[in-house]
Design a protein around this motif. Structure first.
Motif, mmCIF file in Angstrom:
data_model
loop_
_atom_site.group_PDB
_atom_site.id
_atom_site.type_symbol
_atom_site.label_atom_id
_atom_site.label_comp_id
_atom_site.label_asym_id
_atom_site.label_seq_id
_atom_site.Cartn_x
_atom_site.Cartn_y
_atom_site.Cartn_z
ATOM 1 N N ALA A 135 11.079 -3.984 1.351
ATOM 2 C CA ALA A 135 10.225 -4.925 2.067
ATOM 3 C C ALA A 135 10.320 -4.723 3.578
ATOM 4 C CB ALA A 135 10.614 -6.360 1.696
ATOM 5 N N ALA A 136 11.531 -4.509 4.066
ATOM 6 C CA ALA A 136 11.727 -4.308 5.512
ATOM 7 C C ALA A 136 10.999 -3.067 6.003
ATOM 8 C CB ALA A 136 13.215 -4.208 5.815
ATOM 9 N N LYS A 137 10.898 -2.061 5.131
ATOM 10 C CA LYS A 137 10.281 -0.795 5.537
ATOM 11 C C LYS A 137 8.767 -0.788 5.364
ATOM 12 C CE LYS A 137 10.895 4.188 4.908
ATOM 13 N NZ LYS A 137 11.667 5.242 4.180
ATOM 14 N N TYR A 138 8.267 -1.464 4.325
ATOM 15 C CA TYR A 138 6.849 -1.315 3.984
ATOM 16 C C TYR A 138 6.025 -2.603 4.087
ATOM 17 C CZ TYR A 138 8.446 3.180 2.190
ATOM 18 O OH TYR A 138 8.991 4.420 2.072
ATOM 19 N N VAL A 155 5.391 -1.562 -3.387
ATOM 20 C CA VAL A 155 6.357 -2.651 -3.186
ATOM 21 C C VAL A 155 5.708 -3.997 -3.499
ATOM 22 C CG1 VAL A 155 7.863 -3.808 -1.525
ATOM 23 C CG2 VAL A 155 7.631 -1.315 -1.457
ATOM 24 N N ALA A 156 4.455 -4.129 -3.159
ATOM 25 C CA ALA A 156 3.750 -5.389 -3.400
ATOM 26 C C ALA A 156 3.637 -5.701 -4.888
ATOM 27 C CB ALA A 156 2.364 -5.344 -2.767
ATOM 28 N N VAL A 157 3.292 -4.693 -5.701
ATOM 29 C CA VAL A 157 3.010 -4.980 -7.112
ATOM 30 C C VAL A 157 4.239 -4.872 -8.017
ATOM 31 C CG1 VAL A 157 0.571 -4.346 -6.938
ATOM 32 C CG2 VAL A 157 2.263 -2.605 -7.575
ATOM 33 N N LYS A 192 9.628 -3.208 -5.673
ATOM 34 C CA LYS A 192 10.560 -2.163 -5.248
ATOM 35 C C LYS A 192 9.809 -0.910 -4.845
ATOM 36 C CE LYS A 192 11.756 -2.394 -10.064
ATOM 37 N NZ LYS A 192 12.818 -2.367 -11.068
ATOM 38 N N SER A 193 10.551 0.068 -4.357
ATOM 39 C CA SER A 193 9.907 1.266 -3.795
ATOM 40 C C SER A 193 9.785 2.406 -4.795
ATOM 41 C CB SER A 193 10.675 1.750 -2.557
ATOM 42 O OG SER A 193 12.027 2.027 -2.889
ATOM 43 N N ASN A 194 10.304 2.228 -6.012
ATOM 44 C CA ASN A 194 10.221 3.277 -7.025
ATOM 45 C C ASN A 194 9.505 2.757 -8.259
ATOM 46 O OD1 ASN A 194 11.802 5.376 -5.685
ATOM 47 N ND2 ASN A 194 13.543 3.991 -5.960
ATOM 48 N N SER A 195 8.617 3.575 -8.781
ATOM 49 C CA SER A 195 7.913 3.225 -10.009
ATOM 50 C C SER A 195 7.268 4.492 -10.553
ATOM 51 C CB SER A 195 6.830 2.173 -9.728
ATOM 52 O OG SER A 195 5.696 2.764 -9.106
ATOM 53 N N PRO A 196 6.764 4.461 -11.782
ATOM 54 C CA PRO A 196 5.956 5.582 -12.273
ATOM 55 C C PRO A 196 4.687 5.702 -11.428
ATOM 56 C CG PRO A 196 6.657 4.151 -14.074
ATOM 57 C CD PRO A 196 6.960 3.432 -12.798
ATOM 58 N N SER A 197 3.830 6.636 -11.773
ATOM 59 C CA SER A 197 2.590 6.848 -11.031
ATOM 60 C C SER A 197 1.921 5.508 -10.744
ATOM 61 C CB SER A 197 1.629 7.729 -11.832
ATOM 62 O OG SER A 197 2.191 9.005 -12.030
ATOM 63 N N LEU A 198 1.565 5.287 -9.469
ATOM 64 C CA LEU A 198 1.159 3.961 -9.027
ATOM 65 C C LEU A 198 -0.090 3.464 -9.740
ATOM 66 C CD1 LEU A 198 1.677 1.580 -7.205
ATOM 67 C CD2 LEU A 198 0.462 2.779 -5.359
#
Length: 473
Positions: A377-380, A431-433, A436-442
């Motif tokens: 959150a702080a980064k994005y 990050v919004a949905v 976090k900053s890691n997930s499978p293909s957005l």
């Protein structure tokens, strides 16, 4: 001779890795040879045996799919049979009553230790006439062990093993309270159940000559033996909880598949060339006792995780999804509020080594998260991201067909219109949905999360940015 093996755990604790390997080897040997497999619960120690441990053993065997052909038998239900055999042995002079008090036995033991001798009963009651004692005098029953010669047996793993009878004790086969002892019950059980091959841990080697002599005294056929070496931790010490030696059902709860654990167990002391991956059919076709290594094996959690990751990615996805459902239910996650489990497995399995990791990584598909990852959150989630998040929210809201391709076009169109690098758009959105900053293909992730939930979360992130990082309820 039809092969018949048994797995006979003591229910004083849960089923651990060593016991599970013994069960697997015994099961495989029986099935490989078209024989039968018996499950027997050795609960003669009534004080230490617990219903919880019995249930855990049976649950573990079922989860590992090591189905038994007979049983489960319980030694605690066979005391009449054991005592009947003991009474016949007394009449035939193959056992005798011992009236020696504990104080006398302790005294003899102390003297033997001081002399540097191996402590053992001196057979006083075997050679002295004690018929004059009161009938109510407490006594144990001891086995009349041969005084000369040797017990020689061929171990399928270690070769010929010899014990001199003069080194063996006249072991107690019935206590003063009338309860039979382990070494005797085991023999009667194996005799009655027609066990042909006994596969067990090397800690039982010293029991084997005593049991063989009882078999011979009963006129019973002596089974064949195979004694498995210990499983060690990576520090070369006996496997314990500090090495991660937990119960089998703990591996289940931690998200391991039974196929992975079985594959790992068979390689703890057995091999077939350089082959690492063994299906159940492979194990049944290839397993033989002569390929078991007599040296100790080392438990390696990283290797087990590697195998589990392999099976998550290579077993039928529908089967993995069914196994995953148990974990989601345990975590009280309502699977009706998100994507079907097959889709979830396909999304996350490449990045998750256990089913538990899939649950942790995939929770946001089914439930709202309370807060965003602080670093992400702080980064994005910063003011510069407001415009792209607003534009994507509007774009997603206008989609008539909710699919991954249209979502991808919406993201790229936003980046092009704002003349931004795609990461400047996709990372705040991720990050919004997901929180976090890691997930499978957005785009695939957003499709699985769903239209209404995705738009709601983008608005939640916008509120977070605009209101100095206060999250919306």
């Amino acid at each position: 001779m039809k092969v018949k093996t048994r797995f006979a755990p003591s229910p004083s604790g849960y089923l651990h890795i060593g016991g599970a390997r013994t069960a697997l080897y015994s099961w495989l040997y029986a099935k490989h040879n078209k024989g039968s497999f018996v499950l027997r619960i050795e609960d003669t120690d009534l004080e230490r045996s617990t219903p919880e441990a019995i249930k855990a053993i049976i649950d573990s065997m079922k989860w590992l799919k090591l189905n038994w052909d007979e049983g489960p038998y319980f030694q605690s239900q066979r005391f009449d049979r054991y005592n009947d055999v003991i009474n016949k042995m007394l009449k035939l002079g193959k056992a005798y009553k011992c009236y020696c008090a504990k104080q006398r036995l302790d005294h003899i033991r102390d003297i033997q230790i001081k002399r540097g001798e191996k402590p053992r009963y001196d057979r006083y009651c075997r050679t002295n006439n004690i018929s004059c004692l009161d009938a109510n005098t407490p006594y144990v029953v001891r086995f009349l062990n041969p005084l000369s010669g040797s017990v020689i047996f061929h171990d399928h793993i270690r070769g010929p093993i010899e014990f001199k009878n003069e080194e063996l004790d006249d072991l107690i086969i019935r206590r003063t309270d009338g309860s039979p002892t382990y070494n005797f019950c085991v023999v009667v059980d194996d005799w009655d159940m027609g066990i042909t091959h006994i596969i067990r841990g090397e800690d039982h080697i010293n029991n084997t000559p005593r049991q063989i002599n009882i078999f011979k005294a009963l006129g019973a056929t002596v089974p064949q033996y195979a004694h498995l070496s210990l499983i060690l931790g990576e520090d070369s010490k006996k496997l314990s909880k500090r090495h991660g030696a937990v119960s089998v059902m703990q591996f289940h709860e931690d998200g391991f598949l039974p196929e992975a654990l079985l594959n790992y167990l068979i390689r703890l002391g057995w091999s077939h060339g350089n082959k690492e991956i063994f299906s159940m059919k492979d194990m049944l076709d290839l397993f033989t006792l002569n390929k078991i290594n007599k040296s100790s094996s080392t438990f390696n959690l990283k290797k087990l995780l590697w195998l589990n990751h392999h099976y998550i990615n290579n077993l039928p996805v529908e089967y993995v999804a069914k196994q995953l459902q148990w974990h989601l239910t345990k975590e009280k996650i309502n699977i009706c509020t998100g994507p079907n489990l097959v889709k979830l497995v396909l999304l996350l399995r490449k990045h998750c080594k256990t089913l538990k990791e899939i649950v942790i990584s995939g929770r946001y598909f089914y439930e709202e998260f309370e807060t965003f990852d602080s670093d992400a959150a702080a980064k994005y989630l910063i003011p510069v991201s407001i415009e792209s998040l607003n534009m994507i929210s509007r774009g997603l809201g206008t989609l008539k067909q909710w699919n991954a391709e249209n979502i991808k076009l919406t993201i790229y169109n936003t980046a092009n219109k704002l003349n931004l690098d795609i990461n400047k758009v996709s990372m705040p959105l991720r990050v919004a949905v997901t929180g976090k900053s890691n997930s499978p293909s957005l785009n695939i992730t957003i499709e699985a999360i769903g239209k209404d939930r995705s738009i709601y979360r983008i608005k939640k992130a916008l509120f977070f940015i605009k209101n100095k990082n206060r999250i919306i309820d």
